[in-house]
Design an enzyme around this catalytic site. Structure first.
Site, PDB file in Angstrom:
ATOM      1  N   ASP A 219      27.446 -80.342 -36.117  1.00  0.00           N
ATOM      2  CA  ASP A 219      28.931 -80.644 -36.832  1.00  0.00           C
ATOM      3  C   ASP A 219      29.270 -78.734 -36.391  1.00  0.00           C
ATOM      4  O   ASP A 219      30.573 -79.363 -35.675  1.00  0.00           O
ATOM      5  CB  ASP A 219      27.900 -80.437 -37.833  1.00  0.00           C
ATOM      6  CG  ASP A 219      29.250 -80.044 -38.882  1.00  0.00           C
ATOM      7  OD1 ASP A 219      30.608 -80.560 -39.253  1.00  0.00           O
ATOM      8  OD2 ASP A 219      29.117 -79.381 -40.061  1.00  0.00           O
TER       9      ASP A 219
ATOM     10  N   LYS B  92      17.062 -75.629 -32.298  1.00  0.00           N
ATOM     11  CA  LYS B  92      16.803 -74.416 -32.546  1.00  0.00           C
ATOM     12  C   LYS B  92      15.642 -73.968 -33.250  1.00  0.00           C
ATOM     13  O   LYS B  92      14.965 -73.747 -33.435  1.00  0.00           O
ATOM     14  CB  LYS B  92      17.882 -74.109 -34.299  1.00  0.00           C
ATOM     15  CG  LYS B  92      17.810 -73.173 -34.252  1.00  0.00           C
ATOM     16  CD  LYS B  92      18.742 -71.881 -33.955  1.00  0.00           C
ATOM     17  CE  LYS B  92      18.400 -70.103 -33.995  1.00  0.00           C
ATOM     18  NZ  LYS B  92      18.655 -69.284 -32.859  1.00  0.00           N
TER      19      LYS B  92
ATOM     20  N   ASP C  40      22.335 -71.823 -29.993  1.00  0.00           N
ATOM     21  CA  ASP C  40      23.055 -70.121 -30.113  1.00  0.00           C
ATOM     22  C   ASP C  40      23.830 -69.781 -28.438  1.00  0.00           C
ATOM     23  O   ASP C  40      24.434 -69.584 -28.446  1.00  0.00           O
ATOM     24  CB  ASP C  40      22.927 -69.295 -30.382  1.00  0.00           C
ATOM     25  CG  ASP C  40      21.336 -68.979 -30.234  1.00  0.00           C
ATOM     26  OD1 ASP C  40      20.765 -69.680 -30.683  1.00  0.00           O
ATOM     27  OD2 ASP C  40      21.004 -68.186 -29.743  1.00  0.00           O
TER      28      ASP C  40
ATOM     29  N   TYR D 165      23.142 -83.665 -43.352  1.00  0.00           N
ATOM     30  CA  TYR D 165      23.513 -85.007 -44.301  1.00  0.00           C
ATOM     31  C   TYR D 165      22.392 -85.856 -45.123  1.00  0.00           C
ATOM     32  O   TYR D 165      22.645 -86.491 -45.274  1.00  0.00           O
ATOM     33  CB  TYR D 165      23.889 -85.951 -43.253  1.00  0.00           C
ATOM     34  CG  TYR D 165      25.315 -85.760 -42.601  1.00  0.00           C
ATOM     35  CD1 TYR D 165      25.784 -84.701 -43.429  1.00  0.00           C
ATOM     36  CD2 TYR D 165      26.082 -86.775 -41.834  1.00  0.00           C
ATOM     37  CE1 TYR D 165      27.300 -84.194 -42.816  1.00  0.00           C
ATOM     38  CE2 TYR D 165      27.231 -86.383 -41.683  1.00  0.00           C
ATOM     39  CZ  TYR D 165      28.287 -84.970 -42.192  1.00  0.00           C
ATOM     40  OH  TYR D 165      29.173 -84.844 -41.868  1.00  0.00           O
TER      41      TYR D 165
END
Ligand code: NAP
Length: 430
Positions: free
Chosen positions: A319, A241, A295, A174
């Site tokens: 998101d 991540k 993940d 963003y």
């Protein structure tokens, strides 16, 4: 610009202060002092009904929310609704898709709620969400996701999923820092990376920058931990991540743990401490702070949802996770959301305007009603929030529901939006 306490954007009133007047003469603005909201018994709350199906669902939602407040507090507390304009209605009455008065009213009254708005394709349009996010520093996008009995779901046990996602709302994706592959700026950045760091990128590579700061992470994680503590939730999971992007995503995890174990030391325990010091069991009364690679988190949502309660995530992970989680419990017709900063909050339906159903009195008002429930909780009106949730739950379980819920339920009967709202209101009036 100064906004008169009981006037804001509208077609009829004096120039400058807007026109629409709050009908309730006792209505007063919400204040913010010492880091806490001061909510009067009749707070002024600006609302935007939205485009397309927005008016259909707003008409239903406002009746349900008012009935919930009435059921909880008799006449002592009420909401002083103040209509402000954005989108197509604003264009029609004010000649602008996003009049300044609307922004001013939301800034002045601090807490607002909105239906969906059309996003016109093409340049020149200021998006309300983006503008508010930037101007009011609404740094957390908050999405609670849980299943309501009777809502068709693709999962075997959708009731096992009950999470609240706190997604960073300003940085990462963003921040919007990127350059087209064939731009002079991208060429400059490629040249800089080559000369300064010996990093060779393809000449046809577009470039994006992913900024994530310690301060931005800490305030988001703080809000998530405080929420979990206030509501007796068992854990906060930092989703990242970090195995690949160590200094952004990995730092998010590290900064999150750092904040948890300094600012909340007496009230939390980390997963590492549970294993090392507590024989694998979370000590009584402690909030568990754990982390998960993004993940794996998607697998956990489906396979082991009970192991997670509150998630704190950077922007892009959050998101994807928010919509994936909403799908597991039956889709966006029932998914509420909020953009929250310090002393400001805007609650909203998370779906779009569904234009093909506009004016047909058909779509599900659940998303905006549940956004209203979040708003009531934010105001500290938990009894009203609980009353609305329970009435909504009961009405869905009864089986007279809007088309989207009836579609996957042989035992259900389709009713219009307004009739569904009648049923919820009737339950609140009992
Ligand atoms: P959408 O309006 O969310 O509609 C997509 C589909 O979702 C609908 O056709 C319907 O599916 C289902 N749906 C949406 N709202 C529902 C409700 N209240 N009850 C039951 N089902 C519902 O997405 P879109 O068609 O891509 O976008 C339309 C406009 O909305 C665009 O201008 C977009 O930019 C805007 N938008 C605004 C926001 C926002 O303001 N926050 C968010 C997203 C999109 P079925 O037809 O399969 O039943």
């Amino acid at each position: 610009m100064h906004v008169d306490p009981r006037r804001a954007a509208g077609p009829d009133g004096p120039a400058g202060s807007g026109g629409a007047v709050v009908a309730d003469p006792e209505a007063a603005p919400i204040a913010y002092e010492g880091g806490r909201l001061q909510v009067p018994d009749v707070p002024i709350v600006p609302f935007i009904e939205g485009d397309g199906t927005g008016p259909d669902i707003w008409r239903a939602a406002v009746r349900i929310l008012d009935a919930g407040v009435r059921a909880a507090y008799g006449g002592r507390r009420r909401i002083g609704w103040l209509e402000v304009y954005a989108g197509e209605k604003a264009q029609a009455v004010r000649g602008s898709l996003l009049p300044d008065e609307t922004l001013e009213a939301i800034r002045a009254y601090r807490v607002a709620i909105k239906g969906p708005l059309t996003t016109p394709v093409g340049g020149g349009f200021r998006s309300l969400n983006v503008t508010l996010r930037q101007q009011l520093d609404l740094y957390a996008c908050v999405r609670p996701v849980r299943h309501f009995r009777g809502v068709p779901s693709p999962a075997v046990r959708p009731g096992d999923l009950d999470i609240v996602i706190f997604r960073e709302n300003i940085e990462d994706t963003y921040a919007g820092i990127e350059w087209r592959a064939d731009s002079a700026e991208a060429a400059d950045v490629r040249a800089f990376l080559r000369q300064r760091f010996g990093i060779g990128l393809r000449e046809d590579a577009g470039i994006g920058v992913k900024p994530m700061s310690r301060g931005g992470t800490r305030r988001l994680v703080r809000m998530a931990i405080q929420y979990a503590l206030d509501r007796g939730r068992p854990s906060v999971t930092l989703v990242h991540k970090g195995n690949i992007m160590k200094y952004t995503e990995g730092a998010f995890r590290d900064w999150g743990y750092e904040l948890a174990t300094t600012d909340f030391r007496d009230r939390v325990v980390t997963w590492d401490e549970v294993v090392r010091l507590h024989g694998g069991r979370v000590p009584e009364g402690r909030l568990l702070i754990q982390d998960s690679i993004a993940d794996i988190m998607f697998q956990h949502l489906l396979l082991r949802p009970r192991e997670h309660s509150v998630l704190a995530t950077p922007n892009l992970n959050g998101d994807y996770l928010s919509d994936a989680a909403a799908a597991i419990v039956g889709g966006i017709g029932m998914a509420p959301g909020a953009n929250i900063g310090d002393g400001y909050a805007v609650f909203e339906a998370t779906h779009g305007t569904a234009p093909k159903y506009a004016g047909l009195d058909r779509v599900n008002p659940g998303s905006v009603v549940l956004s209203g429930v979040m708003m009531l909780e934010y105001l500290g009106w938990n009894e009203a929030a609980a009353a609305v949730t329970s009435a909504l739950e009961g009405a869905i379980a009864d089986g007279a529901v809007t088309y989207d819920l009836a579609r996957g339920r042989p035992d259900a009967r389709e009713v219009p939006t307004s009739v569904f709202a009648d049923h919820v209101v009737a339950r609140l009036a009992r």
